[in-house]
Design a protein around this motif. Structure first.
Motif, PDB file in Angstrom:
ATOM      1  N   PHE A   1       4.122  -6.722   7.078  1.00  0.00           N
ATOM      2  CA  PHE A   1       4.879  -5.469   7.038  1.00  0.00           C
ATOM      3  C   PHE A   1       6.352  -5.594   6.699  1.00  0.00           C
ATOM      4  O   PHE A   1       7.042  -4.589   6.635  1.00  0.00           O
TER       5      PHE A   1
ATOM      6  N   MET B   1       8.135  -3.099   4.325  1.00  0.00           N
ATOM      7  CA  MET B   1       8.245  -1.768   4.911  1.00  0.00           C
ATOM      8  C   MET B   1       9.495  -1.672   5.794  1.00  0.00           C
ATOM      9  O   MET B   1      10.305  -0.760   5.675  1.00  0.00           O
ATOM     10  N   TRP B   2       9.650  -2.651   6.667  1.00  0.00           N
ATOM     11  CA  TRP B   2      10.790  -2.647   7.581  1.00  0.00           C
ATOM     12  C   TRP B   2      12.088  -2.782   6.787  1.00  0.00           C
ATOM     13  O   TRP B   2      13.085  -2.142   7.100  1.00  0.00           O
TER      14      TRP B   2
ATOM     15  N   PHE C   1      12.928   0.514   5.138  1.00  0.00           N
ATOM     16  CA  PHE C   1      13.312   1.492   6.156  1.00  0.00           C
ATOM     17  C   PHE C   1      14.724   1.240   6.673  1.00  0.00           C
ATOM     18  O   PHE C   1      15.591   2.114   6.624  1.00  0.00           O
TER      19      PHE C   1
ATOM     20  N   TYR D   1      11.666   6.142   5.575  1.00  0.00           N
ATOM     21  CA  TYR D   1      10.252   5.826   5.776  1.00  0.00           C
ATOM     22  C   TYR D   1       9.517   5.786   4.439  1.00  0.00           C
ATOM     23  O   TYR D   1       8.716   4.895   4.166  1.00  0.00           O
ATOM     24  N   ASN D   2       9.845   6.771   3.576  1.00  0.00           N
ATOM     25  CA  ASN D   2       9.217   6.794   2.253  1.00  0.00           C
ATOM     26  C   ASN D   2       9.568   5.550   1.451  1.00  0.00           C
ATOM     27  O   ASN D   2       8.718   4.966   0.780  1.00  0.00           O
TER      28      ASN D   2
ATOM     29  N   GLY E   1      10.298   2.734   2.678  1.00  0.00           N
ATOM     30  CA  GLY E   1       9.549   1.638   3.290  1.00  0.00           C
ATOM     31  C   GLY E   1       8.125   1.582   2.785  1.00  0.00           C
ATOM     32  O   GLY E   1       7.632   0.523   2.383  1.00  0.00           O
ATOM     33  N   THR E   2       7.427   2.700   2.790  1.00  0.00           N
ATOM     34  CA  THR E   2       6.033   2.690   2.340  1.00  0.00           C
ATOM     35  C   THR E   2       5.955   2.313   0.869  1.00  0.00           C
ATOM     36  O   THR E   2       5.026   1.614   0.454  1.00  0.00           O
ATOM     37  N   ARG E   3       6.931   2.786   0.082  1.00  0.00           N
ATOM     38  CA  ARG E   3       6.910   2.415  -1.344  1.00  0.00           C
ATOM     39  C   ARG E   3       7.024   0.904  -1.498  1.00  0.00           C
ATOM     40  O   ARG E   3       6.284   0.280  -2.251  1.00  0.00           O
TER      41      ARG E   3
ATOM     42  N   LEU F   1       6.266  -1.317   0.619  1.00  0.00           N
ATOM     43  CA  LEU F   1       5.067  -1.980   1.123  1.00  0.00           C
ATOM     44  C   LEU F   1       3.960  -1.969   0.073  1.00  0.00           C
ATOM     45  O   LEU F   1       3.264  -2.961  -0.123  1.00  0.00           O
ATOM     46  N   SER F   2       3.851  -0.844  -0.645  1.00  0.00           N
ATOM     47  CA  SER F   2       2.767  -0.808  -1.634  1.00  0.00           C
ATOM     48  C   SER F   2       3.090  -1.711  -2.824  1.00  0.00           C
ATOM     49  O   SER F   2       2.184  -2.304  -3.418  1.00  0.00           O
TER      50      SER F   2
END
Lengths: 384, 328
Positions: free
Chosen positions: B20, B23-24, B27, B149-150, B152-154, B156-157
């Motif tokens: 993860f 992501m962190w 963020f 958060y967005n 972060g998810t980007r 991560l993907s």
């Protein structure tokens, strides 16, 4: 069906009663011996926890005796217990055993299967018969709990603990034989009275010890090398925080209404452990705090080697021990645990808590812990 | 006390880091924080962890302790240690992950800890609250938190995509964080393919796993890891098992091994942490399934006493056997 199920303390008494009343033949796994454990260790995963290994040994020995159907419970994690049945099934299948496994699994995706399997266990009996069987089984769960509580309380008090154990076993056998709720109640009250009437010994109980930890190692004497009995013979009054009937009551019958109990446990465990960690990790911490507050002399925390939830508890208990000034000893058991080493540790622990207690009150002399003699009253040596 | 900008947050390079971190990173940097990641695992770090942890703990958790201890001297405002309970529906990670903030709370000199409870089982709202609470520690507004958060998810993907292509984890994190770049992957005409299974925090940590991944590729073996399989393939294969695998990593192992066996890999290597509860069961299943299909399988149990020489010998013996097998 020729049903068998794994051993766990006295759980066989109510379960045998239940299945027999439903018209099944029950084939109990033979008492756990060195062979049971050797079989489990040989065929089980190397670093699996001890209960699974004993289970596998139980299954093999019961299948050898002619059992055809294994009844086992399941779980939803994160504790490994949730996969015990599946892993055991793979192992026994590879070994070439022909059997059927009924897994009573509460997992969401297994609900329809659960209903189906309960129906099969009910084997076409009328509702009245099933209810009667359940009622008697429940009474036996309670009976077992009550007898266990009494013997733990009194074995360390009486002058002849061996006799107390004998009375206890006789009462258990009577509960096993009783065919009605009334019989079971009579068996229990007789047993309790008889144990309570046994004459005490001066200076006993020498100490009051609590037992917390992983449920199987707490309940099954062959997994804990007769921990409770040893403590009793050494003159300790034992308080245990987990009983099979209570467990069934909280987890099977009351599971939906269990919020209050859970909240209480969480409050007790706070601030040491602030989240559920699976198995009985949270309970171990909460119960240690509770016992400490009640002024117990010491706590023994028992767990199988590599048990995940209890390792979390084990990491946290030293802080509880320090804050409440209560001795906590962790006992990790696996197939290599030897009886002699265990007894030495128990003796040392009891010496320690008795001295600690004595040092608090200066007039009281040091009470000696009676030496434990090997083999006294221990009739199920499992690891030697 | 530093203000919102430049708040120093420490992140241990262990356990959840390998799954993860991007992501962190997305963020916290979006919220203006400065991230301090502990140094790669080393003997010193792991030894400190071993001293602090309970004996029966597995090596990766001990390493995590060591990383946290090493961060204690880094003049941090916070240390980020989420309580990872569940990252997929009706699944758990592992009890030890669930207890981590509590078991570590008595380490001396520990900075303030940010430990949101990440529990997908509690539903999306609980997750959103955990994210919001984390952002609020840094004094950010809800909108800023959402944006972070967005991001972060980007990230991560993007990271997952790199992993899917077979980029080693550390490198993939570098690429994700620095915003891309080309990767010159060594294309080798490998004759032998080995499925390498194990927790990401084990096989991606070169010190803890003693560089098994690199050791295999350096002798010309094509290595495929669970990270190189699309999520839906893993899920589909894992669902073939009679019961839902409730450990996220266990599901990954189970799904991957079934896929590897279907694809007829030449061999399977399972790197397990000694004392790991989930590995003891998934490792057993992996071995049984491989044996039933007569696929060579090597289970390597790793703990702090494992010697590199012994490991190399076993790896060499195994790979030699695969080579001979393929020539027959």
């Amino acid at each position: 069906m020729k049903i068998t199920f794994p051993a766990m303390g006295n759980i066989w008494i109510p379960l045998k009663s239940l299945f027999e009343d439903l018209g099944h033949e029950v084939i109990l796994p033979p008492p756990c011996t060195k062979r049971t454990l050797s079989l489990g260790t040989k065929y089980g995963p190397e670093s699996a926890c001890l209960p699974l290994k004993i289970n596998i040994g139980n299954y093999i020995e019961a299948l050898e005796k002619g059992a055809e159907t294994i009844v086992m419970a399941g779980g939803v994690g994160p504790c490994r217990f949730g996969f015990y049945a599946q892993v055991a099934k793979e192992i026994l299948t590879d070994l070439g055993y022909d059997f059927e496994m009924i897994v009573l699994d509460p997992a969401v995706d297994k609900r329809p299967e659960l209903v189906e399997q309960l129906r099969r266990l009910g084997s076409g009996n009328k509702a009245g018969v099933v209810l009667g069987a359940l009622r008697l089984a429940w009474e036996k769960f309670r009976a077992v709990d009550l007898l266990e509580k009494t013997i733990l309380e009194h074995r360390g008090r009486v002058s002849d603990p061996k006799k107390a154990s004998a009375v206890y076993r006789r009462a258990l056998a009577q509960v096993d034989r009783s065919a009605s709720v009334k019989d079971a109640k009579v068996a229990v009250s007789n047993g309790i009275q008889e144990i309570k009437a046994l004459p005490g010994a001066p200076g006993r109980p020498a100490a009051h010890v609590g037992i917390v930890g992983e449920i199987y190692t707490v309940l099954e004497p062959s997994a804990s090398l007769n921990l409770e009995e040893c403590l009793g013979y050494m003159g300790a009054r034992v308080t245990r925080t987990m009983f099979i009937g209570e467990w069934v009551w909280h987890h099977v019958i009351l599971s939906a209404l269990n919020g209050r109990r859970r909240r209480r446990l969480r409050r007790l465990a706070h601030p040491y452990l602030n989240h559920f960690v699976g198995g009985h990790g949270l309970e171990s911490v909460a119960h240690t705090v509770e016992l400490a507050r009640e002024g117990i002399d010491g706590v023994i925390h028992i767990l199988p080697f590599t048990c995940m939830p209890e390792i979390v508890a084990q990491s946290i208990l030293p802080r509880v021990s320090r804050d409440y000034e209560i001795p906590v000893m962790t006992v990790v058991v696996d197939e290599h645990t030897g009886e002699a080493g265990m007894i030495t540790r128990l003796e040392a622990f009891l010496e320690l808590i008795v001295r600690k207690r004595a040092s608090g009150v200066s007039e009281v002399g040091r009470e000696r812990i009676p030496r434990y003699r090997r083999g006294v009253g221990v009739d199920q040596p499992c690891h030697n | 006390m530093t203000g919102r900008l430049g708040t120093r947050i420490g992140i241990p390079r262990a356990l959840g880091y390998y799954d993860f971190y991007p992501m962190w990173h997305g963020f916290f940097t979006e919220l203006g924080a400065e991230l301090v990641v502990s140094a790669p695992s080393s003997k010193e770090i792991v030894n400190e962890g071993i001293k602090a942890a309970v004996d029966g703990t597995c090596l990766p958790v001990k390493a995590f302790y060591g990383h946290v201890i090493s961060l204690c001297s880094a003049k941090l405002d916070f240390i980020f240690m989420p309580r990872l309970v569940s990252v997929a529906e009706r699944e758990f990670i592992c009890p030890k992950f669930m207890g981590i903030p509590d078991t570590l709370s008595n380490i001396e000199g520990l900075p303030k800890v940010i430990s949101p409870v990440i529990n997908i089982n509690r539903g999306p709202l609980a997750f959103a609250r955990a994210v919001m609470d984390t952002g609020r520690v840094l004094g950010a507004s809800p909108i800023a938190i959402l944006r972070a958060y967005n991001k972060g998810t980007r990230m991560l993907s993007v990271y997952r995509k790199y992993l899917l292509e077979g980029t080693p984890s550390e490198q993939a994190i570098q690429l994700t964080v620095s915003g891309g770049g080309t990767l010159n992957r060594a294309r080798h005409s490998a004759e032998i393919t080995v499925g390498l299974l194990g927790h990401s925090y084990l096989i991606h940590d070169p010190y803890v796993s003693m560089g098994i991944h690199r050791k295999l590729t350096s002798v010309g073996i094509r290595v495929i890891t669970p990270d190189m399989l699309p999520e839906e393939v893993i899920l589909r294969k894992a669902n073939e098992w009679p019961k839902k695998m409730f450990w996220t990593s266990g599901r990954k192992m189970l799904g991957s091994v079934l896929k590897f066996l279907e694809d007829k890999v030449d061999g399977i290597i399972y790197v397990a942490a000694f004392g790991c509860g989930t590995d003891s069961f998934t490792g057993e299943l992996v071995q049984r399934y491989a044996n039933r299909l007569k696929t060579p399988c090597l289970l390597l149990n790793i703990d702090e006493h494992t010697g590199e020489a012994g490991l190399v010998t076993r790896l060499e013996a195994f790979t030699d056997m695969l080579v001979w097998g393929s020539k027959r």
